[in-house]
Design a protein around this motif. Structure first.
Motif, PDB file in Angstrom:
ATOM      1  N   ASN A   1       0.815  -1.223   0.000  1.00  0.00           N
ATOM      2  CA  ASN A   1       0.000   0.000   0.000  1.00  0.00           C
ATOM      3  C   ASN A   1       0.847   1.270   0.000  1.00  0.00           C
ATOM      4  N   GLY A   2       1.813   1.322  -0.896  1.00  0.00           N
ATOM      5  CA  GLY A   2       2.629   2.514  -1.045  1.00  0.00           C
ATOM      6  C   GLY A   2       3.932   2.508  -0.282  1.00  0.00           C
ATOM      7  N   ARG A   3       4.119   1.566   0.624  1.00  0.00           N
ATOM      8  CA  ARG A   3       5.347   1.475   1.403  1.00  0.00           C
ATOM      9  C   ARG A   3       6.272   0.429   0.790  1.00  0.00           C
ATOM     10  N   VAL A   4       7.561   0.756   0.714  1.00  0.00           N
ATOM     11  CA  VAL A   4       8.582  -0.169   0.223  1.00  0.00           C
ATOM     12  C   VAL A   4       9.656  -0.276   1.298  1.00  0.00           C
ATOM     13  N   THR A   5       9.861  -1.480   1.826  1.00  0.00           N
ATOM     14  CA  THR A   5      10.773  -1.659   2.947  1.00  0.00           C
ATOM     15  C   THR A   5      11.572  -2.948   2.800  1.00  0.00           C
TER      16      THR A   5
END
Length: 331
Positions: free
Chosen positions: A128-132
């Motif tokens: 949902n838009g987060r890249v980790t």
């Protein structure tokens, strides 16, 4: 193709190859959409795996179950399953998988460790838009469509044993087997010289450990200059490994898929998590095209992994999957 769906929730990860509707490929972007008429979904991302307590992960699973139950108004374990995507370089998959499984009770868990095309540098989780990195995504799904969670591998243990006598468990590195340099002892056991060891060697000659009467693969990732070996799975002093002899990958995979089809009365599609070492071994044994075609005709989509999750276990050199039957067959 452009999809205008700003409210669409999504989760994914980087891979070590893809399983597309055309079979095994590389360098592709693959998306699976679950229609809301048939699936209810809740997901969460767990950050900082390397420093997270396992109780926190179990609590996250509990909150996720309550969220999904509030949305659909009930919880039935026979219509619910869990997916997980985990940083394949986190060294935490065993503990995280166990913690998720503990929080799920009887809900089946299936998943894959994110890859980076065998660079072994950084893997990515996307939600949902987060890249980790150093993270895991847990997705809980309820559906009335019949499904079956399964796994298959293609190796049998031999009597050749390797005992871990010096290791670094935190880094999943073995320095010695049988009180001898790890690479030298492993190479001697499989009949090659240490200088010739490559990822193909490790894929073609896996090692397995016996847990609860069943053998599970503990795949070797790479060799270091000092002759130590890094593993994809947890390792520790005293662990007894057996050199495994691969059997026919095509035949064993076909038999597993046939069993799934019989259980469901037909397969609509399969979401699959396929160890990258199986892909390497398939190329080495010149059955890559046959495996690719087998996935294609059975409607398998998914990706190549740095490890597979199956219920409470983190595995290697295994194909794990969830197969969906046809609603008409269930009715």
């Amino acid at each position: 193709m452009k999809i205008n769906a700003p409210a669409l929730a999504y989760a994914g990860c980087s891979t070590a190859g893809e399983i597309t509707p055309r079979g095994l490929e590389e360098g592709q972007i693959l998306a699976l959409l679950l229609p809301s008429a048939s699936f209810s979904v809740a997901s969460t991302m767990v950050d900082s795996l390397s420093s997270s307590g396992m109780d926190r992960i179990t609590d996250e699973v509990g909150a996720l179950r309550r969220s999904l139950q509030g949305r659909v108004g009930y919880e039935r374990t026979n219509t619910t399953f869990a997916l997980c995507f985990i940083d394949g370089l986190s060294y935490a998959e065993e503990a995280v998988t166990s913690a998720i499984h503990w929080g799920l009770d009887d809900i089946p868990l299936i998943g894959g460790s994110a890859g980076d095309d065998l660079k072994f540098e950084t893997t990515r989780l996307i939600s949902n838009g987060r890249v980790t990195s150093d993270s895991a995504i847990i997705v809980l799904i309820t559906t009335e469509i019949p499904f079956h969670v399964f796994k298959t591998d293609n190796f049998v243990p031999t009597d050749e044993k390797l005992v871990v006598t010096a290791s670094d468990p935190d880094q999943r590195t073995v320095r010695e087997f049988n009180a001898t340099n790890a690479a030298e002892e492993y190479a001697a056991s499989v009949g090659v010289i240490p200088q010739m060891l490559t990822p193909l060697s490790f894929a073609s000659h896996p090692v397995v450990v016996k847990v609860g009467g069943e053998f599970y693969c503990r795949s070797i990732q790479k060799m270091h200059a000092d002759g130590s070996l890094s593993f994809f799975c947890a390792i520790d002093d005293g662990v007894v490994l057996s050199i495994a002899q691969p059997k026919g990958m095509v035949e064993s995979t076909r038999a597993a898929l046939r069993d799934v089809e019989d259980r469901l009365g037909g397969i609509d599609m399969i979401l699959g998590f396929d160890c990258v070492l199986r892909r390497l071994d398939a190329r080495n044994r010149q059955v890559f095209r046959e495996i690719s075609e087998l996935y294609k005709v059975n409607n398998v989509i998914g990706f190549g992994t740095y490890g597979e999750q199956y219920r409470s276990m983190h595995l290697n050199q295994t194909f794990t999957g969830i197969a969906f039957g046809e609603r008409q067959a269930a009715e």
